[in-house]
Design an enzyme around this catalytic site. Structure first.
Site, PDB file in Angstrom:
ATOM      1  N   TYR A   1     -23.061  -9.887  26.143  1.00  0.00           N
ATOM      2  CA  TYR A   1     -22.480  -8.978  25.141  1.00  0.00           C
ATOM      3  C   TYR A   1     -22.727  -9.586  23.753  1.00  0.00           C
ATOM      4  O   TYR A   1     -21.801  -9.797  22.976  1.00  0.00           O
ATOM      5  CB  TYR A   1     -20.972  -8.788  25.338  1.00  0.00           C
ATOM      6  CG  TYR A   1     -20.552  -8.334  26.711  1.00  0.00           C
ATOM      7  CD1 TYR A   1     -20.470  -6.966  27.007  1.00  0.00           C
ATOM      8  CD2 TYR A   1     -20.213  -9.249  27.700  1.00  0.00           C
ATOM      9  CE1 TYR A   1     -20.056  -6.549  28.269  1.00  0.00           C
ATOM     10  CE2 TYR A   1     -19.804  -8.844  28.955  1.00  0.00           C
ATOM     11  CZ  TYR A   1     -19.731  -7.488  29.231  1.00  0.00           C
ATOM     12  OH  TYR A   1     -19.317  -7.076  30.473  1.00  0.00           O
TER      13      TYR A   1
ATOM     14  N   CYS B   1     -11.164  -9.310  22.144  1.00  0.00           N
ATOM     15  CA  CYS B   1     -10.312  -8.643  21.156  1.00  0.00           C
ATOM     16  C   CYS B   1      -9.154  -7.934  21.841  1.00  0.00           C
ATOM     17  O   CYS B   1      -8.417  -7.190  21.199  1.00  0.00           O
ATOM     18  CB  CYS B   1     -11.121  -7.676  20.306  1.00  0.00           C
ATOM     19  SG  CYS B   1     -11.991  -6.460  21.274  1.00  0.00           S
TER      20      CYS B   1
ATOM     21  N   CYS C   1      -2.572   0.454   9.407  1.00  0.00           N
ATOM     22  CA  CYS C   1      -1.825  -0.813   9.479  1.00  0.00           C
ATOM     23  C   CYS C   1      -0.514  -0.636  10.251  1.00  0.00           C
ATOM     24  O   CYS C   1       0.149   0.384  10.142  1.00  0.00           O
ATOM     25  CB  CYS C   1      -1.441  -1.283   8.078  1.00  0.00           C
ATOM     26  SG  CYS C   1      -2.836  -1.842   7.111  1.00  0.00           S
TER      27      CYS C   1
ATOM     28  N   CYS D   1       0.845  -1.199   0.000  1.00  0.00           N
ATOM     29  CA  CYS D   1       0.000   0.000   0.000  1.00  0.00           C
ATOM     30  C   CYS D   1       0.881   1.250   0.000  1.00  0.00           C
ATOM     31  O   CYS D   1       1.803   1.366   0.810  1.00  0.00           O
ATOM     32  CB  CYS D   1      -0.889  -0.028   1.238  1.00  0.00           C
ATOM     33  SG  CYS D   1      -1.892   1.430   1.408  1.00  0.00           S
TER      34      CYS D   1
ATOM     35  N   GLU E   1     -27.486  -7.691  25.651  1.00  0.00           N
ATOM     36  CA  GLU E   1     -26.749  -6.672  24.892  1.00  0.00           C
ATOM     37  C   GLU E   1     -27.306  -5.306  25.273  1.00  0.00           C
ATOM     38  O   GLU E   1     -28.499  -5.169  25.501  1.00  0.00           O
ATOM     39  CB  GLU E   1     -26.928  -6.990  23.388  1.00  0.00           C
ATOM     40  CG  GLU E   1     -26.709  -5.863  22.428  1.00  0.00           C
ATOM     41  CD  GLU E   1     -25.270  -5.353  22.395  1.00  0.00           C
ATOM     42  OE1 GLU E   1     -24.324  -6.163  22.412  1.00  0.00           O
ATOM     43  OE2 GLU E   1     -25.093  -4.117  22.367  1.00  0.00           O
TER      44      GLU E   1
ATOM     45  N   CYS F   1      -7.659   1.636  -0.184  1.00  0.00           N
ATOM     46  CA  CYS F   1      -7.143   0.904   0.979  1.00  0.00           C
ATOM     47  C   CYS F   1      -7.240  -0.591   0.720  1.00  0.00           C
ATOM     48  O   CYS F   1      -8.310  -1.103   0.395  1.00  0.00           O
ATOM     49  CB  CYS F   1      -7.934   1.278   2.231  1.00  0.00           C
ATOM     50  SG  CYS F   1      -7.543   0.208   3.615  1.00  0.00           S
TER      51      CYS F   1
ATOM     52  N   CYS G   1      -0.290   6.375   6.872  1.00  0.00           N
ATOM     53  CA  CYS G   1      -1.617   6.049   7.402  1.00  0.00           C
ATOM     54  C   CYS G   1      -1.492   5.328   8.742  1.00  0.00           C
ATOM     55  O   CYS G   1      -0.573   4.546   8.954  1.00  0.00           O
ATOM     56  CB  CYS G   1      -2.333   5.162   6.388  1.00  0.00           C
ATOM     57  SG  CYS G   1      -3.870   4.461   6.974  1.00  0.00           S
TER      58      CYS G   1
ATOM     59  N   ASP H   1     -18.267 -11.922  25.522  1.00  0.00           N
ATOM     60  CA  ASP H   1     -17.589 -11.309  24.368  1.00  0.00           C
ATOM     61  C   ASP H   1     -17.637  -9.791  24.516  1.00  0.00           C
ATOM     62  O   ASP H   1     -18.283  -9.093  23.728  1.00  0.00           O
ATOM     63  CB  ASP H   1     -18.273 -11.760  23.060  1.00  0.00           C
ATOM     64  CG  ASP H   1     -17.539 -11.254  21.830  1.00  0.00           C
ATOM     65  OD1 ASP H   1     -16.417 -10.736  21.961  1.00  0.00           O
ATOM     66  OD2 ASP H   1     -18.089 -11.378  20.716  1.00  0.00           O
TER      67      ASP H   1
HETATM   68  N1  SAH Z   1     -20.889 -11.135  20.471  1.00  0.00           N
HETATM   69  C1  SAH Z   1     -21.136 -10.157  19.448  1.00  0.00           C
HETATM   70  C2  SAH Z   1     -20.750  -8.725  19.861  1.00  0.00           C
HETATM   71  C3  SAH Z   1     -19.412  -8.536  20.503  1.00  0.00           C
HETATM   72  S1  SAH Z   1     -18.864  -6.861  20.623  1.00  0.00           S
HETATM   73  C4  SAH Z   1     -20.482 -10.550  18.149  1.00  0.00           C
HETATM   74  O1  SAH Z   1     -19.570 -11.378  18.125  1.00  0.00           O
HETATM   75  O2  SAH Z   1     -20.874 -10.025  17.099  1.00  0.00           O
HETATM   76  C5  SAH Z   1     -19.316  -6.390  22.223  1.00  0.00           C
HETATM   77  C6  SAH Z   1     -20.775  -6.032  22.367  1.00  0.00           C
HETATM   78  O3  SAH Z   1     -20.977  -5.660  23.735  1.00  0.00           O
HETATM   79  C7  SAH Z   1     -21.251  -4.846  21.535  1.00  0.00           C
HETATM   80  O4  SAH Z   1     -22.377  -5.235  20.792  1.00  0.00           O
HETATM   81  C8  SAH Z   1     -21.609  -3.789  22.579  1.00  0.00           C
HETATM   82  O5  SAH Z   1     -22.705  -2.988  22.189  1.00  0.00           O
HETATM   83  C9  SAH Z   1     -21.948  -4.628  23.792  1.00  0.00           C
HETATM   84  N2  SAH Z   1     -21.802  -3.986  25.113  1.00  0.00           N
HETATM   85  C10 SAH Z   1     -20.922  -3.039  25.498  1.00  0.00           C
HETATM   86  N3  SAH Z   1     -21.042  -2.754  26.799  1.00  0.00           N
HETATM   87  C11 SAH Z   1     -22.032  -3.554  27.283  1.00  0.00           C
HETATM   88  C12 SAH Z   1     -22.606  -3.742  28.565  1.00  0.00           C
HETATM   89  N4  SAH Z   1     -22.199  -3.038  29.612  1.00  0.00           N
HETATM   90  N5  SAH Z   1     -23.582  -4.667  28.694  1.00  0.00           N
HETATM   91  C13 SAH Z   1     -24.011  -5.389  27.614  1.00  0.00           C
HETATM   92  N6  SAH Z   1     -23.493  -5.255  26.379  1.00  0.00           N
HETATM   93  C14 SAH Z   1     -22.518  -4.341  26.196  1.00  0.00           C
END
Ligand code: SAH
Length: 451
Positions: free
Chosen positions: A310, A406, A81, A72, A331, A158, A78, A379
């Site tokens: 989440y 992540c 990356c 790139c 969520e 990109c 940028c 998550d």
């Molecule tokens: N499991 C899903 C989303 C993961 S990302 C997937 O794999 O697609 C994390 C998620 O947590 C997001 O959607 C975000 O909106 C949510 N989130 C953030 N803070 C939170 C909280 N305090 N309670 C519940 N959900 C929350």
């Protein structure tokens, strides 16, 4: 001690957690961007502190065996990356080590690590981009932020994004110029167009275009729509209203201008409705591998209840719904929960329910209801789980916890907290969802100690 403007030969021996190169000179750590482990560089010191210094490689004396030519043109300027300049195998090795280091240094844990799962693609794997729009000294730029700055670099093409996104950015440029559309100036908070936010559903090819505006209406829509109709897969145009003086890209309100306001993808065989405000993994093909690993760890059976905390649009839990008795998702974003409910319907899944609220609060309520899930999936966003949530989860007392993360640092911290609460990490698999960047995803399996 190293001084500013010093120049010396430096061997790069490691990477920082942000993917920059680091070497040692005179016992001091010297950070040098865009270098590779094994490089021997002529380093010019641009900043010298007591315990470390920052240098620039003004010449590569001997290149590392891992070096490749960046594909790139914008790689050096940028901020997107970190790893345009090393082989993908070396990048994977760095990421696997980063996860191990986090567990050891932050969590004091050394569980079993499985080999890192590579991303199916290393280019054009992203399905989402948010391009800032700027006009400086009369020149229009739509692209990405420069490293550690709010200066916008014109995006060009990109290599992480689908080709259609470049086409759409060119359409916006023409439309802005032809219709004298004003561009947001973040210093004074005036001007209409702030960001262009694009999403593509890889399985169906559908594309969502979202204009983030500091206003309530999008003028000259017809001419924009006429241009967008030539883009393969274009499905919907949405205006997102963001009138706040803030760095946050999206506002809370979306107005549907053309199409249904959403696109549909298919992930692990499950149809997924995507609205502008709902979270969705940016690397769909990588996400399939991640969720398969999560399902393998959860190993659900038809007598079991799964609690997906989440849950976003419900993706992880719904991919397992056909193998369980009951699925409960939690969520905080209302639009994501609405999508999760629609997703269940779209896929004829009748054993799922979704709760909108904070994970800690909802988990406490579910505990009080007497819900006894066999497996809890976590998550959370990068900051990890709240301490009280982990406590509540341990009181709910599932057999297993599958933790998708992540951020290896907060994952390691939370796994150490869970160990105190009675859950031991059995195995961790890093999954590379973000090639060319320093980010890495992981999935960890925890089970009750001594069982
Ligand atoms: N499991 C899903 C989303 C993961 S990302 C997937 O794999 O697609 C994390 C998620 O947590 C997001 O959607 C975000 O909106 C949510 N989130 C953030 N803070 C939170 C909280 N305090 N309670 C519940 N959900 C929350």
């Amino acid at each position: 001690m190293v001084q500013k403007n010093d120049e010396f030969k430096l061997k790069i021996t490691g990477y920082t957690s942000e993917g920059g190169g680091v070497g040692k000179f005179d016992g001091q750590a010297i950070f040098v961007e865009n270098t590779a482990v094994g490089d021997e560089v002529l380093c010019h010191v641009i900043k010298a502190k007591k315990t470390y210094a920052v240098g620039k490689a003004i010449k590569i004396i001997k290149p590392s065996k891992d070096r490749i030519e960046p594909q790139c043109d914008a790689f050096r300027s940028c901020g997107g990356c970190s790893f345009g300049h090393i082989k993908y195998e070396a990048e994977l090795e760095y990421k696997a080590q980063k996860v191990k280091d986090a567990f050891e240094r932050i969590g004091g844990l050394s569980p079993e690590f499985k080999p890192i799962v590579a991303s199916p693609e290393t280019a054009r794997y992203r399905n989402k981009a948010q391009y800032p729009v700027r006009r400086e000294n009369g020149i229009l730029s739509i692209g990405f932020y420069a490293k550690k700055s709010h200066r916008v670099i014109d995006g060009g093409d990109c290599l992480l994004q689908p080709e259609e996104f470049t086409e759409i950015i060119d359409i916006f440029k023409a439309w802005i110029n032809e219709n004298s559309i004003t561009v947001y100036n973040e210093e004074i908070g005036i001007g209409l167009l702030r960001h262009i936010y694009l999403r593509k559903a890889f399985a169906t090819g559908e594309i969502m275009v979202c204009a983030v505006i500091n206003g309530t209406t999008l003028p000259h829509c017809d001419s924009l729509l006429e241009k967008l109709s030539s883009v393969d897969g274009f499905k919907t145009l949405v205006a997102n209203i963001n009138r706040e003086k803030t760095n946050v890209v999206l506002g809370e309100k979306c107005i549907n201008i053309y199409g249904d306001g959403y696109i549909t993808d298919i992930l692990c065989g499950v149809k997924i409705k995507l609205s502008p405000l709902s979270f969705y993994q940016v690397n769909r093909n990588g996400a399939e591998l991640l969720y398969k690993k999560a399902a393998e760890y959860a190993a659900p059976t038809t007598e079991q209840t799964i609690l997906d905390l989440y849950c976003g649009t419900g993706t992880i839990g719904l991919s397992m719904a056909n193998s369980v008795k009951e699925l409960i998702g939690v969520e905080i974003i209302p639009e994501a929960i609405e999508d999760a409910r629609v997703n269940a319907q779209l896929n004829n899944i009748t054993n799922a329910r979704f709760i909108c609220g904070d994970a800690s609060v909802a988990a406490e309520e579910l505990k009080n209801e007497g819900i006894k899930p066999d497996t809890v999936i976590l998550d959370p966003p990068r900051k990890g789980c709240a301490e009280e949530l982990l406590k509540t989860v341990s009181q709910i007392n599932p057999q297993k916890i599958v933790y998708v993360s992540c951020d290896p640092a907060t994952l390691a911290r939370d796994c150490a907290r869970l160990l105190d609460l009675g859950y031991k990490v059995k195995e961790v698999t890093p999954v590379d969802m973000f090639p060319r960047t320093h980010h890495v995803e992981s999935v960890a399996l925890l089970d009750k100690k001594g069982i």
